[in-house]
Write a protein that holds these residues in place. Structure first.
Motif, PDB file in Angstrom:
ATOM      1  N   SER A 190      37.447  -2.624  10.796  1.00  0.00           N
ATOM      2  CA  SER A 190      37.915  -3.593  11.789  1.00  0.00           C
ATOM      3  C   SER A 190      38.979  -4.515  11.219  1.00  0.00           C
ATOM      4  O   SER A 190      39.946  -4.856  11.908  1.00  0.00           O
ATOM      5  N   LEU A 191      38.817  -4.919   9.964  1.00  0.00           N
ATOM      6  CA  LEU A 191      39.824  -5.779   9.340  1.00  0.00           C
ATOM      7  C   LEU A 191      41.185  -5.086   9.292  1.00  0.00           C
ATOM      8  O   LEU A 191      42.218  -5.696   9.559  1.00  0.00           O
ATOM      9  N   GLY A 205      45.359  -5.767  10.212  1.00  0.00           N
ATOM     10  CA  GLY A 205      46.319  -5.202   9.269  1.00  0.00           C
ATOM     11  C   GLY A 205      45.951  -5.370   7.814  1.00  0.00           C
ATOM     12  O   GLY A 205      46.771  -5.112   6.926  1.00  0.00           O
ATOM     13  N   ALA A 206      44.726  -5.780   7.511  1.00  0.00           N
ATOM     14  CA  ALA A 206      44.302  -5.964   6.124  1.00  0.00           C
ATOM     15  C   ALA A 206      44.110  -4.618   5.454  1.00  0.00           C
ATOM     16  O   ALA A 206      43.647  -3.658   6.072  1.00  0.00           O
ATOM     17  N   ARG A 235      47.459 -14.090   4.612  1.00  0.00           N
ATOM     18  CA  ARG A 235      47.568 -12.904   3.776  1.00  0.00           C
ATOM     19  C   ARG A 235      46.169 -12.476   3.340  1.00  0.00           C
ATOM     20  O   ARG A 235      45.445 -13.242   2.713  1.00  0.00           O
ATOM     21  N   TRP A 236      45.795 -11.259   3.692  1.00  0.00           N
ATOM     22  CA  TRP A 236      44.487 -10.738   3.341  1.00  0.00           C
ATOM     23  C   TRP A 236      44.583  -9.902   2.067  1.00  0.00           C
ATOM     24  O   TRP A 236      45.438  -9.030   1.953  1.00  0.00           O
ATOM     25  N   ARG A 237      43.687 -10.140   1.124  1.00  0.00           N
ATOM     26  CA  ARG A 237      43.545  -9.300  -0.065  1.00  0.00           C
ATOM     27  C   ARG A 237      42.069  -8.903  -0.150  1.00  0.00           C
ATOM     28  O   ARG A 237      41.214  -9.722  -0.508  1.00  0.00           O
ATOM     29  N   VAL A 238      41.786  -7.678   0.225  1.00  0.00           N
ATOM     30  CA  VAL A 238      40.403  -7.219   0.347  1.00  0.00           C
ATOM     31  C   VAL A 238      40.038  -6.408  -0.884  1.00  0.00           C
ATOM     32  O   VAL A 238      40.574  -5.318  -1.117  1.00  0.00           O
ATOM     33  N   ALA A 239      39.141  -6.938  -1.690  1.00  0.00           N
ATOM     34  CA  ALA A 239      38.788  -6.349  -2.979  1.00  0.00           C
ATOM     35  C   ALA A 239      37.569  -5.436  -2.842  1.00  0.00           C
ATOM     36  O   ALA A 239      36.518  -5.862  -2.355  1.00  0.00           O
ATOM     37  N   VAL A 240      37.715  -4.175  -3.267  1.00  0.00           N
ATOM     38  CA  VAL A 240      36.609  -3.222  -3.213  1.00  0.00           C
ATOM     39  C   VAL A 240      36.352  -2.647  -4.604  1.00  0.00           C
ATOM     40  O   VAL A 240      37.265  -2.534  -5.425  1.00  0.00           O
ATOM     41  N   THR A 256      32.490  -5.459  12.583  1.00  0.00           N
ATOM     42  CA  THR A 256      32.500  -6.075  13.923  1.00  0.00           C
ATOM     43  C   THR A 256      31.912  -7.480  13.896  1.00  0.00           C
ATOM     44  O   THR A 256      32.383  -8.362  14.630  1.00  0.00           O
ATOM     45  N   GLY A 257      30.912  -7.713  13.061  1.00  0.00           N
ATOM     46  CA  GLY A 257      30.330  -9.053  12.987  1.00  0.00           C
ATOM     47  C   GLY A 257      31.316 -10.055  12.440  1.00  0.00           C
ATOM     48  O   GLY A 257      31.446 -11.167  12.949  1.00  0.00           O
ATOM     49  N   LEU A 258      32.041  -9.665  11.384  1.00  0.00           N
ATOM     50  CA  LEU A 258      33.038 -10.565  10.797  1.00  0.00           C
ATOM     51  C   LEU A 258      34.106 -10.913  11.824  1.00  0.00           C
ATOM     52  O   LEU A 258      34.465 -12.087  11.992  1.00  0.00           O
ATOM     53  N   LEU A 259      34.628  -9.909  12.511  1.00  0.00           N
ATOM     54  CA  LEU A 259      35.672 -10.174  13.518  1.00  0.00           C
ATOM     55  C   LEU A 259      35.123 -10.984  14.687  1.00  0.00           C
ATOM     56  O   LEU A 259      35.831 -11.830  15.241  1.00  0.00           O
ATOM     57  N   SER A 260      33.865 -10.771  15.034  1.00  0.00           N
ATOM     58  CA  SER A 260      33.267 -11.557  16.121  1.00  0.00           C
ATOM     59  C   SER A 260      33.215 -13.034  15.753  1.00  0.00           C
ATOM     60  O   SER A 260      33.454 -13.907  16.592  1.00  0.00           O
TER      61      SER A 260
END
Length: 382
Positions: A262-263, A268-269, A196-201, A152-156
């Protein structure tokens, strides 16, 4: 082996280590490995240095260096809302952000940890800077976060507003998650949905439950039993508000305090295994294609190393029949486990317990010496 002019065979060695956390960066380890290879095999060896990362610490430096980009800075806030300067990378249209640069746990350890208040706003401020710079792809590395706020903080920071039943903004951090009744996206950054989101975990934990963000990771961020349960309820409530219960069950959604929730629900990430994403970004598959020997490593080789980490990714990408040797600060796997993982050998750089601070200054020299020993022993196979 490749051939150079005159027909002489040249041994191709790829060194692709992760950082030895707390003692040496991936680049420093790769450089030390390369020196060790040349000490054993001679200066003519074709040594390809490819520092790696798994989406956490070191991802920014590894990817930006490989892509020939530049590191920039932006004014952000740490997880407790205090001003600081964070780094991000830009290479053409690709931006690289480590969430820990904005909301990392090390930046707030100078005071008592506040697991309910800490938020991911700083990571969002870095992302906003990359969008303002014109990035059309964002590689977002999750790891080392101090917050458990479901993103939520990132999206805020990107302009979203998380509101309670009265239409007022909820408190930041995990403390406000149970009060979220709706999300207003009218002020969202205009490019947040088109990039384009590439979320690395580097973990496969879901959002909730015994392996979830709150119960596994929140205690590391200072949460006691009651706070853990409050965060668990808050994340569960947020998932329901966002109509994202299925997303909450996906592997990796529990990373960085549930930041992918949230992302994923609002932008859609989707997450990707960090080590595979970084390997692709730095060109590791092409470098490995004609390798005669591959060297990788990390601070501690254990069972986690064999799933989703750099060692596992390097082994999976190495052509069949090519030797893969791990050089590590510590090796906590048995020889049988090493062989079962498809590794040729795993060598620690020390022979017994050692103080981490004392080891830091010696790590490059120890890595170089251990690598040289490995190459000398394997020379007959090359």
């Amino acid at each position: 082996m490749t051939e150079r002019v005159g027909g002489d065979a040249v041994v191709v060695v790829v060194v692709a280590p992760d950082s030895f956390k707390g003692t040496a960066s991936a680049a420093a380890v790769a450089s030390a490995m390369a020196r060790g290879v040349r000490r054993a095999l001679g200066p003519a060896a074709d040594v390809r240095e490819i520092p790696m990362a798994d989406g956490g610490e070191g991802t920014l430096d590894a990817v930006v260096a490989a892509l020939g980009g530049a590191v920039r800075t932006a004014a952000v806030h740490d997880a407790l809302g205090r001003p600081r300067t964070g780094r991000y990378g830009l290479a053409g249209g690709t931006a690289v952000v480590e969430t820990a640069e904005g909301t990392g746990l090390p930046h707030v350890t100078d005071v008592a940890l506040q697991p309910l208040r800490a938020d991911s706003r700083g990571a969002g401020e870095l992302v906003r800077a990359t969008l303002d710079d014109g990035a059309d792809e964002i590689i977002l590395g999750l790891g080392g976060s101090a917050s458990t706020d479901g993103g939520t903080g990132l999206l805020s920071a990107l302009g979203a507003r998380f509101l309670d039943d009265d239409g007022a903004p909820v408190p930041p951090g995990g403390a406000g998650l149970s009060e979220v009744a709706s999300v207003d996206l009218a002020g969202l950054h205009p490019r947040a949905r088109t990039v384009r989101w590439r979320v690395a975990v580097d973990v496969d934990n879901p959002l909730l439950g015994p392996r979830g963000a709150a119960r596994v990771f929140a205690p590391q961020k200072g949460a006691g039993p009651e706070e853990v349960e409050r965060l668990e309820r808050g994340l569960d409530h947020l998932a329901q508000v966002l109509d994202a219960e299925e997303l909450a069950r996906t592997p990796g959604c529990g990373a960085a305090g549930g930041l992918p929730l949230s992302l994923g629900a609002l932008l859609g990430a989707r997450t990707e295994p960090g080590s595979s994403l970084v390997a692709d970004a730095v060109g590791l598959p092409a470098a490995l294609a004609d390798a005669d020997l591959v060297l990788t490593g990390e601070g501690c080789l254990d069972e986690q190393s064999l799933s989703g980490k750099v060692v596992a990714a390097v082994r999976a990408l190495t052509p069949p029949g090519c030797a893969v040797v791990v050089v590590a600060g510590r090796v906590e796997l048995s020889p049988a486990q090493v062989r079962a993982a498809g590794l040729t050998a795993a060598l620690p750089i020390t022979s017994g317990p050692v103080d981490l601070s004392a080891l830091a200054a010696r790590t490059p020299l120890l890595v170089e010496a251990t690598t040289a020993d490995a190459c000398t022993l394997l020379h007959h196979r090359l």
